[in-house]
Scaffold this motif. Structure first.
Motif, PDB file in Angstrom:
ATOM      1  N   GLN A 260       0.962  -1.261   0.019  1.00  0.00           N
ATOM      2  CA  GLN A 260      -0.020  -0.142  -0.140  1.00  0.00           C
ATOM      3  C   GLN A 260       0.718   1.131   0.063  1.00  0.00           C
ATOM      4  OE1 GLN A 260      -2.738   0.943  -0.803  1.00  0.00           O
ATOM      5  NE2 GLN A 260      -4.100   1.011   0.855  1.00  0.00           N
TER       6      GLN A 260
ATOM      7  N   PRO B 103       2.061   5.210   0.204  1.00  0.00           N
ATOM      8  CA  PRO B 103       1.667   6.231   1.234  1.00  0.00           C
ATOM      9  C   PRO B 103       0.270   7.096   0.798  1.00  0.00           C
ATOM     10  CG  PRO B 103       3.893   6.387   0.900  1.00  0.00           C
ATOM     11  CD  PRO B 103       3.448   5.568  -0.270  1.00  0.00           C
ATOM     12  N   ILE B 104      -0.275   7.622   1.454  1.00  0.00           N
ATOM     13  CA  ILE B 104      -1.632   8.505   1.072  1.00  0.00           C
ATOM     14  C   ILE B 104      -1.267   9.682   0.293  1.00  0.00           C
ATOM     15  CG2 ILE B 104      -1.428  10.081   2.903  1.00  0.00           C
ATOM     16  CD1 ILE B 104      -4.420   9.944   3.057  1.00  0.00           C
ATOM     17  N   GLN B 105      -0.046  10.203   0.313  1.00  0.00           N
ATOM     18  CA  GLN B 105       0.375  11.208  -0.583  1.00  0.00           C
ATOM     19  C   GLN B 105       0.537  10.725  -2.090  1.00  0.00           C
ATOM     20  OE1 GLN B 105       1.825  10.681   2.133  1.00  0.00           O
ATOM     21  NE2 GLN B 105       2.359  12.475   3.362  1.00  0.00           N
ATOM     22  N   ARG B 106       1.038   9.448  -2.079  1.00  0.00           N
ATOM     23  CA  ARG B 106       1.261   8.800  -3.369  1.00  0.00           C
ATOM     24  C   ARG B 106      -0.263   8.397  -3.965  1.00  0.00           C
ATOM     25  NH1 ARG B 106       4.440   9.208  -7.486  1.00  0.00           N
ATOM     26  NH2 ARG B 106       6.077   9.458  -5.932  1.00  0.00           N
ATOM     27  N   ARG B 107      -0.897   7.783  -3.051  1.00  0.00           N
ATOM     28  CA  ARG B 107      -2.276   7.494  -3.609  1.00  0.00           C
ATOM     29  C   ARG B 107      -3.056   8.699  -4.187  1.00  0.00           C
ATOM     30  NH1 ARG B 107      -2.459   4.560   1.220  1.00  0.00           N
ATOM     31  NH2 ARG B 107      -4.212   5.933   1.950  1.00  0.00           N
ATOM     32  N   MET B 108      -2.916  10.014  -3.622  1.00  0.00           N
ATOM     33  CA  MET B 108      -3.624  10.964  -3.979  1.00  0.00           C
ATOM     34  C   MET B 108      -3.127  11.618  -5.386  1.00  0.00           C
ATOM     35  SD  MET B 108      -4.097  13.111  -0.413  1.00  0.00           S
ATOM     36  CE  MET B 108      -4.954  14.287  -1.244  1.00  0.00           C
TER      37      MET B 108
ATOM     38  N   ASN C 217      -1.470   9.639  -7.723  1.00  0.00           N
ATOM     39  CA  ASN C 217      -1.844   8.634  -8.715  1.00  0.00           C
ATOM     40  C   ASN C 217      -3.203   8.865  -8.892  1.00  0.00           C
ATOM     41  OD1 ASN C 217       0.669   7.531  -8.550  1.00  0.00           O
ATOM     42  ND2 ASN C 217       0.169   5.798  -7.292  1.00  0.00           N
ATOM     43  N   ARG C 218      -4.186   9.235  -8.352  1.00  0.00           N
ATOM     44  CA  ARG C 218      -5.524   9.614  -8.407  1.00  0.00           C
ATOM     45  C   ARG C 218      -5.634  10.841  -9.549  1.00  0.00           C
ATOM     46  NH1 ARG C 218      -7.302   8.326  -2.792  1.00  0.00           N
ATOM     47  NH2 ARG C 218      -7.705   6.090  -2.758  1.00  0.00           N
TER      48      ARG C 218
END
Length: 268
Positions: A199, A201-206, A208-209
């Motif tokens: 999973q 990090p949240i910064q990377r997920r944001m 990517n979105r």
């Protein structure tokens, strides 16, 4: 991460949500001719038709020769220019507008970490394959060709010549790296399925979105299209402003990069 190696017996593959990285496992063949026959059964262009194109290139442009390992920074800079123009034509960020990025590629060639394979017609470079040869496999990283000669398919001609060299060297694999283009699958025996592991990090997920939102290929107008163009222009601007480090200072190839930068990408 490359998670699973799957065969491609028919030259087709549905990767689902994964990125694919095709490769040729030379151990699947008793002879290079057997590989040629399999490739020809998938695409009538492979080898036989390309052999005719190679002969036509030789007649109309100049005698052809293939050099598997050239230490020629002028040719490399020409190839990176071809790649820049291709990226811009595809409306993608031009990573090679950065003199620092080009400096890295030139340095890797200079130190022998990358090999520059070139198909020439006379004295004119027509296509290049830049990659790494570890003694048992070749990994093709950057490929480019002269678009003015596209009717001869010089990029594929260079690939086929290089694959013959790798077979003669006794390599185990020829690795196309990531990308599921049809021409790669015409030759590949297998492909790695590549995807995220764990999973992020949240910064990377944001991030990517956000990237996925503006990259919708069906959006040619409206807010997504405007966001995509703005992001591309910003990245091109940032790349073009990157300065080189002191590595290679004073060498001819660093001077070449600096001379070309003011008019990058170069015109014919």
């Amino acid at each position: 991460v490359a998670t699973t190696l799957v065969p491609t017996p028919d030259g087709v593959l549905d990767p689902g949500s994964s990125i694919i990285a095709p490769l040729v496992d030379w151990r699947c063949f008793d002879s290079f001719e057997g590989f040629v026959a399999q490739s020809g059964s998938r695409s009538r262009n492979a080898f036989k038709r390309h052999k005719r194109k190679l002969a036509k290139l030789g007649r109309e442009v100049g005698p052809t020769r293939f050099a598997a390992s050239e230490l020629d920074h002028d040719v490399l800079e020409v190839a990176l220019n071809w790649k820049s123009r291709q990226l811009r034509h595809m409306q993608r960020p031009d990573r090679f507008a950065s003199r620092r990025n080009r400096q890295l590629v030139h340095l890797l060639l200079e130190e022998g970490h990358l090999q520059l394979a070139v198909l020439f017609a006379g004295e004119r470079a027509t296509a290049v394959v830049l990659g790494h040869d570890d003694g048992s496999s070749f990994a093709a990283w950057i490929t480019a060709y002269d678009s003015a000669l596209s009717r001869y398919s010089p990029g594929i001609l260079a690939f086929e010549s290089l694959m013959r060299v790798c077979w003669d060297k006794g390599h185990r694999h020829f690795d196309f790296l990531s990308g599921g283009e049809t021409y790669k699958l015409n030759y590949a025996t297998h492909a790695w399925l590549v995807g995220p592991l764990g999973q992020p990090p949240i910064q990377r997920r944001m991030l990517n979105r956000a990237r996925a939102w503006i990259r919708d290929p069906c959006e040619h107008e409206g807010p997504r299209a405007r966001a995509f163009e703005a992001a591309r222009c910003f990245l091109d601007w940032r790349q073009s402003r990157q300065k080189m480090t002191s590595v290679g200072r004073g060498t001819d190839w660093v001077k070449l990069i600096e001379r070309n930068q003011a008019r990058w990408p170069l015109c014919d």
